[in-house]
Structures are given as structure tokens and as C-alpha cells.
Design a protein around this motif. Structure first.
Motif, PDB file in Angstrom:
ATOM      1  N   GLN A 103      68.699   0.460  32.903  1.00 44.98           N
ATOM      2  CA  GLN A 103      68.551  -0.594  31.905  1.00 44.98           C
ATOM      3  C   GLN A 103      67.725  -0.108  30.711  1.00 44.98           C
ATOM      4  OE1 GLN A 103      70.152  -3.467  31.862  1.00 44.98           O
ATOM      5  NE2 GLN A 103      71.162  -2.871  33.769  1.00 44.98           N
ATOM      6  N   LEU A 104      66.694   0.662  31.009  1.00 49.37           N
ATOM      7  CA  LEU A 104      65.878   1.216  29.935  1.00 49.37           C
ATOM      8  C   LEU A 104      66.645   2.282  29.168  1.00 49.37           C
ATOM      9  CD1 LEU A 104      63.223   1.297  28.436  1.00 49.37           C
ATOM     10  CD2 LEU A 104      62.298   2.793  30.225  1.00 49.37           C
ATOM     11  N   SER A 105      67.466   3.075  29.866  1.00 46.10           N
ATOM     12  CA  SER A 105      68.306   4.075  29.204  1.00 46.10           C
ATOM     13  C   SER A 105      69.224   3.409  28.195  1.00 46.10           C
ATOM     14  CB  SER A 105      69.142   4.844  30.231  1.00 46.10           C
ATOM     15  OG  SER A 105      68.339   5.564  31.132  1.00 46.10           O
ATOM     16  N   ARG A 106      69.829   2.323  28.616  1.00 50.63           N
ATOM     17  CA  ARG A 106      70.733   1.588  27.731  1.00 50.63           C
ATOM     18  C   ARG A 106      69.998   1.120  26.473  1.00 50.63           C
ATOM     19  NH1 ARG A 106      73.547  -4.192  29.347  1.00 50.63           N
ATOM     20  NH2 ARG A 106      74.578  -4.587  27.345  1.00 50.63           N
ATOM     21  N   LEU A 107      68.821   0.575  26.663  1.00 50.51           N
ATOM     22  CA  LEU A 107      68.038   0.083  25.529  1.00 50.51           C
ATOM     23  C   LEU A 107      67.630   1.215  24.596  1.00 50.51           C
ATOM     24  CD1 LEU A 107      66.304  -2.004  23.981  1.00 50.51           C
ATOM     25  CD2 LEU A 107      64.493  -1.591  25.673  1.00 50.51           C
ATOM     26  N   VAL A 108      67.092   2.276  25.149  1.00 56.38           N
ATOM     27  CA  VAL A 108      66.565   3.375  24.339  1.00 56.38           C
ATOM     28  C   VAL A 108      67.671   4.057  23.545  1.00 56.38           C
ATOM     29  CG1 VAL A 108      65.520   5.680  24.451  1.00 56.38           C
ATOM     30  CG2 VAL A 108      64.537   3.790  25.774  1.00 56.38           C
ATOM     31  N   TYR A 109      68.793   4.349  24.182  1.00 55.58           N
ATOM     32  CA  TYR A 109      69.876   5.052  23.487  1.00 55.58           C
ATOM     33  C   TYR A 109      70.464   4.197  22.373  1.00 55.58           C
ATOM     34  CZ  TYR A 109      69.612   8.395  27.327  1.00 55.58           C
ATOM     35  OH  TYR A 109      69.179   9.325  28.237  1.00 55.58           O
ATOM     36  N   ARG A 110      70.505   2.896  22.577  1.00 53.15           N
ATOM     37  CA  ARG A 110      70.986   2.020  21.508  1.00 53.15           C
ATOM     38  C   ARG A 110      70.015   2.002  20.336  1.00 53.15           C
ATOM     39  NH1 ARG A 110      71.828  -3.720  23.572  1.00 53.15           N
ATOM     40  NH2 ARG A 110      69.586  -3.852  23.195  1.00 53.15           N
ATOM     41  N   GLU A 111      68.723   1.955  20.625  1.00 50.08           N
ATOM     42  CA  GLU A 111      67.714   1.932  19.565  1.00 50.08           C
ATOM     43  C   GLU A 111      67.710   3.231  18.769  1.00 50.08           C
ATOM     44  OE1 GLU A 111      65.716  -0.509  18.427  1.00 50.08           O
ATOM     45  OE2 GLU A 111      66.820  -1.834  19.774  1.00 50.08           O
ATOM     46  N   VAL A 112      67.995   4.348  19.440  1.00 47.84           N
ATOM     47  CA  VAL A 112      67.982   5.647  18.766  1.00 47.84           C
ATOM     48  C   VAL A 112      69.081   5.735  17.708  1.00 47.84           C
ATOM     49  CG1 VAL A 112      68.399   8.123  19.149  1.00 47.84           C
ATOM     50  CG2 VAL A 112      66.816   6.901  20.608  1.00 47.84           C
ATOM     51  N   LEU A 162      78.168  13.322  26.259  1.00 50.47           N
ATOM     52  CA  LEU A 162      78.652  13.132  27.621  1.00 50.47           C
ATOM     53  C   LEU A 162      77.562  12.551  28.525  1.00 50.47           C
ATOM     54  CD1 LEU A 162      80.698  16.427  28.018  1.00 50.47           C
ATOM     55  CD2 LEU A 162      81.625  14.108  28.075  1.00 50.47           C
ATOM     56  N   LEU A 163      76.353  12.993  28.336  1.00 43.23           N
ATOM     57  CA  LEU A 163      75.252  12.500  29.165  1.00 43.23           C
ATOM     58  C   LEU A 163      74.932  11.034  28.883  1.00 43.23           C
ATOM     59  CD1 LEU A 163      72.815  15.559  29.042  1.00 43.23           C
ATOM     60  CD2 LEU A 163      73.965  14.677  31.078  1.00 43.23           C
ATOM     61  N   HIS A 164      74.979  10.639  27.618  1.00 43.51           N
ATOM     62  CA  HIS A 164      74.500   9.319  27.232  1.00 43.51           C
ATOM     63  C   HIS A 164      75.581   8.250  27.141  1.00 43.51           C
ATOM     64  CE1 HIS A 164      70.915  11.479  25.070  1.00 43.51           C
ATOM     65  NE2 HIS A 164      70.938  11.676  26.373  1.00 43.51           N
ATOM     66  N   MET A 165      76.837   8.650  27.074  1.00 40.27           N
ATOM     67  CA  MET A 165      77.939   7.721  26.886  1.00 40.27           C
ATOM     68  C   MET A 165      77.924   6.534  27.855  1.00 40.27           C
ATOM     69  SD  MET A 165      80.819   6.534  25.760  1.00 40.27           S
ATOM     70  CE  MET A 165      82.319   5.723  26.319  1.00 40.27           C
ATOM     71  N   PRO A 166      77.705   6.740  29.154  1.00 44.93           N
ATOM     72  CA  PRO A 166      77.764   5.610  30.086  1.00 44.93           C
ATOM     73  C   PRO A 166      76.746   4.506  29.784  1.00 44.93           C
ATOM     74  CG  PRO A 166      77.872   7.681  31.270  1.00 44.93           C
ATOM     75  CD  PRO A 166      77.514   8.019  29.855  1.00 44.93           C
ATOM     76  N   TYR A 167      75.665   4.860  29.096  1.00 36.90           N
ATOM     77  CA  TYR A 167      74.616   3.880  28.812  1.00 36.90           C
ATOM     78  C   TYR A 167      74.675   3.356  27.385  1.00 36.90           C
ATOM     79  CZ  TYR A 167      73.214   5.832  33.195  1.00 36.90           C
ATOM     80  OH  TYR A 167      73.232   6.251  34.506  1.00 36.90           O
ATOM     81  N   LEU A 168      75.396   4.055  26.537  1.00 39.03           N
ATOM     82  CA  LEU A 168      75.597   3.568  25.181  1.00 39.03           C
ATOM     83  C   LEU A 168      76.682   2.498  25.127  1.00 39.03           C
ATOM     84  CD1 LEU A 168      75.393   6.758  22.926  1.00 39.03           C
ATOM     85  CD2 LEU A 168      74.041   4.677  22.671  1.00 39.03           C
ATOM     86  N   GLN A 169      77.683   2.620  26.005  1.00 40.81           N
ATOM     87  CA  GLN A 169      78.794   1.671  26.003  1.00 40.81           C
ATOM     88  C   GLN A 169      79.089   1.179  27.423  1.00 40.81           C
ATOM     89  OE1 GLN A 169      82.194   2.500  23.541  1.00 40.81           O
ATOM     90  NE2 GLN A 169      81.098   4.018  22.338  1.00 40.81           N
ATOM     91  N   PRO A 170      78.138   0.475  28.026  1.00 42.07           N
ATOM     92  CA  PRO A 170      78.323   0.032  29.418  1.00 42.07           C
ATOM     93  C   PRO A 170      79.473  -0.959  29.586  1.00 42.07           C
ATOM     94  CG  PRO A 170      76.379  -0.988  28.449  1.00 42.07           C
ATOM     95  CD  PRO A 170      76.828   0.073  27.490  1.00 42.07           C
ATOM     96  N   GLN A 171      79.696  -1.826  28.567  1.00 43.72           N
ATOM     97  CA  GLN A 171      80.791  -2.789  28.687  1.00 43.72           C
ATOM     98  C   GLN A 171      82.145  -2.082  28.706  1.00 43.72           C
ATOM     99  OE1 GLN A 171      78.249  -3.301  26.596  1.00 43.72           O
ATOM    100  NE2 GLN A 171      77.296  -5.126  27.478  1.00 43.72           N
ATOM    101  N   TYR A 172      82.288  -1.067  27.843  1.00 40.53           N
ATOM    102  CA  TYR A 172      83.526  -0.302  27.821  1.00 40.53           C
ATOM    103  C   TYR A 172      83.750   0.379  29.163  1.00 40.53           C
ATOM    104  CZ  TYR A 172      86.932   3.272  26.519  1.00 40.53           C
ATOM    105  OH  TYR A 172      88.046   4.084  26.470  1.00 40.53           O
TER     106      TYR A 172
END
Length: 216
Positions: A103-112, A162-172
């Protein structure tokens, strides 16, 4: 007892903020909503974090402290290993770190992805460190003959994506691809795919003659 109470209060605030920032966005979340969700007095947020901005800064900084520690600990093994093995271990440990803090990964990567003073500071500290370590490993891997020659910045972009994709677009991931990054099996399966990517994109052809097994 007082210290334990303090820690519990801070953790409730942090968890509430992560949930609300993810669901409503940073700008769409009020300090009062965080306090209500955490079941604490609104003054606690100012006391511990100096407001909503300080709370976000704490979350982002804490996340990247752990993220960089994962990379540094593996990089320190380079003197008794090789770039390929170290990079493979970094990839696996980052996947595990992200999953444990999803959950924090999702937040941080979006903010970046946003332009702000906080994110510019992150760029010049944590992300510059990340670039240094990954760039060094790619260059060392090329020098050692593990990887083909390539434009390293492009390789870094692809690896990070590739590393961050799953947390940048969780709905997709969940609604279109029907992949659940929060499930325990995800890290193992995704790591196998990253192995194939690294091998097919980066492996020097002469490695096949050496019968090197990528990512043992």
C-alpha cells in the motif's frame, strides 16, 4: 508504557494516512479525516508530523530509506560475488520489499510522478543513490561479460518500470489483467518473468556457450 502508547498512536496515524492518501489522494484528504480514521486527536498529527505535508514526507522518506537499504546490503556483496548475482538478488529483494509494503509502495510511486519540492528532494537523494548502484552493476556486468553492451540509462528505465508497474497501476493489473499483486504467489511468479526479461534483453550471447544459468 508511555513510549508504547506514542508508537501505537504514530502507527495508527501512518496507516490511516496511507489508506486515505491512496483512496482519496493527498490533496483530497484532510487532516481531520486522518485523525478520525486513526481515532486520535487532530493535534497528534501536528505534534508528531507537523501536519499533512510532514506526514507525507515521513512516509516517502521512510519508504526510500528501506528501499535503498535493500540495494546497499546486496551491493556490499559485490566484492565477493559478481554483478549478475548481485543484481538478481537486488531485484528479488525489491520485489519482496514492495510486496511487504504494497500500500505504501503504491502511494510513494504515484507521488514520485508528481512535481513537488518533496519529490525533487527525493530525486536528488534516494533516487540518485539508486541510479548509482544499478548503473554500476550494469556497467560491471558488461565489463565482466555477463551482459551485452547497451545504453545503460535505457536499461535502468526498463528495469525500474518493470519493478514498479504493479504498484503504479494496481487497477489495471487486477481488473484488466486479472493479476493480484497482493497475493503471496505474485512475487515468485513475477520474479521468474523478470529473469526471462533480463536474460533475453541483456545476456551476452557468449554466455550461452558458457552454459550460464541465469538467476539460479
Amino acid at each position: 508504557m508511555a513510549q508504547q502508547t506514542c508508537n501505537d498512536t504514530k502507527q495508527r496515524i501512518l496507516q490511516a494516512a496511507i489508506f486515505l492518501f491512496n483512496s482519496k489522494g493527498f490533496t483530497g484528504t484532510s487532516v481531520r479525516e486522518i485523525a478520525n480514521k486513526a481515532n486520535v486527536n487532530i493535534a497528534h498529527i501536528s505534534y508528531y508530523f507537523k501536519g499533512k505535508g510532514g506526514l507525507l514526507e515521513y512516509l516517502v522518506s521512510t519508504y526510500y530509506e528501506g528501499y535503498i537499504k535493500v540495494i546497499e546490503e546486496n551491493y556490499s556483496e559485490l566484492h565477493q560475488s559478481n554483478a549478475h548475482t548481485v543484481l538478481s538478488n537486488i531485484i528479488l529483494d525489491i520485489l519482496n520489499y514492495q510486496h511487504e509494503n504494497r500500500q505504501l509502495s503504491r502511494l510513494v510511486y504515484r507521488e514520485v510522478t508528481l512535481d513537488s519540492i518533496l519529490i525533487r528532494e527525493v530525486m536528488t537523494t534516494y533516487l540518485t543513490k539508486e541510479k548509482y548502484f544499478i548503473k554500476s552493476l550494469f556497467e560491471q556486468g558488461i565489463k565482466e561479460g555477463y551482459y551485452r553492451k547497451g545504453f545503460v540509462p535505457h536499461l535502468i528505465i526498463q528495469l525500474r518500470s518493470l519493478l514498479h508497474m504493479p504498484y503504479l497501476q494496481p487497477q489495471y493489473m487486477s481488473e484488466v489483467l486479472h493479476i493480484q499483486p497482493h497475493e503471496a504467489y505474485f512475487v515468485h511468479q513475477y520474479y521468474k518473468e523478470l529473469k526471462y526479461w533480463l536474460h533475453s534483453l541483456l545476456a551476452d550471447k557468449k554466455l550461452e556457450n558458457k552454459q550460464l544459468i541465469m538467476f539460479p
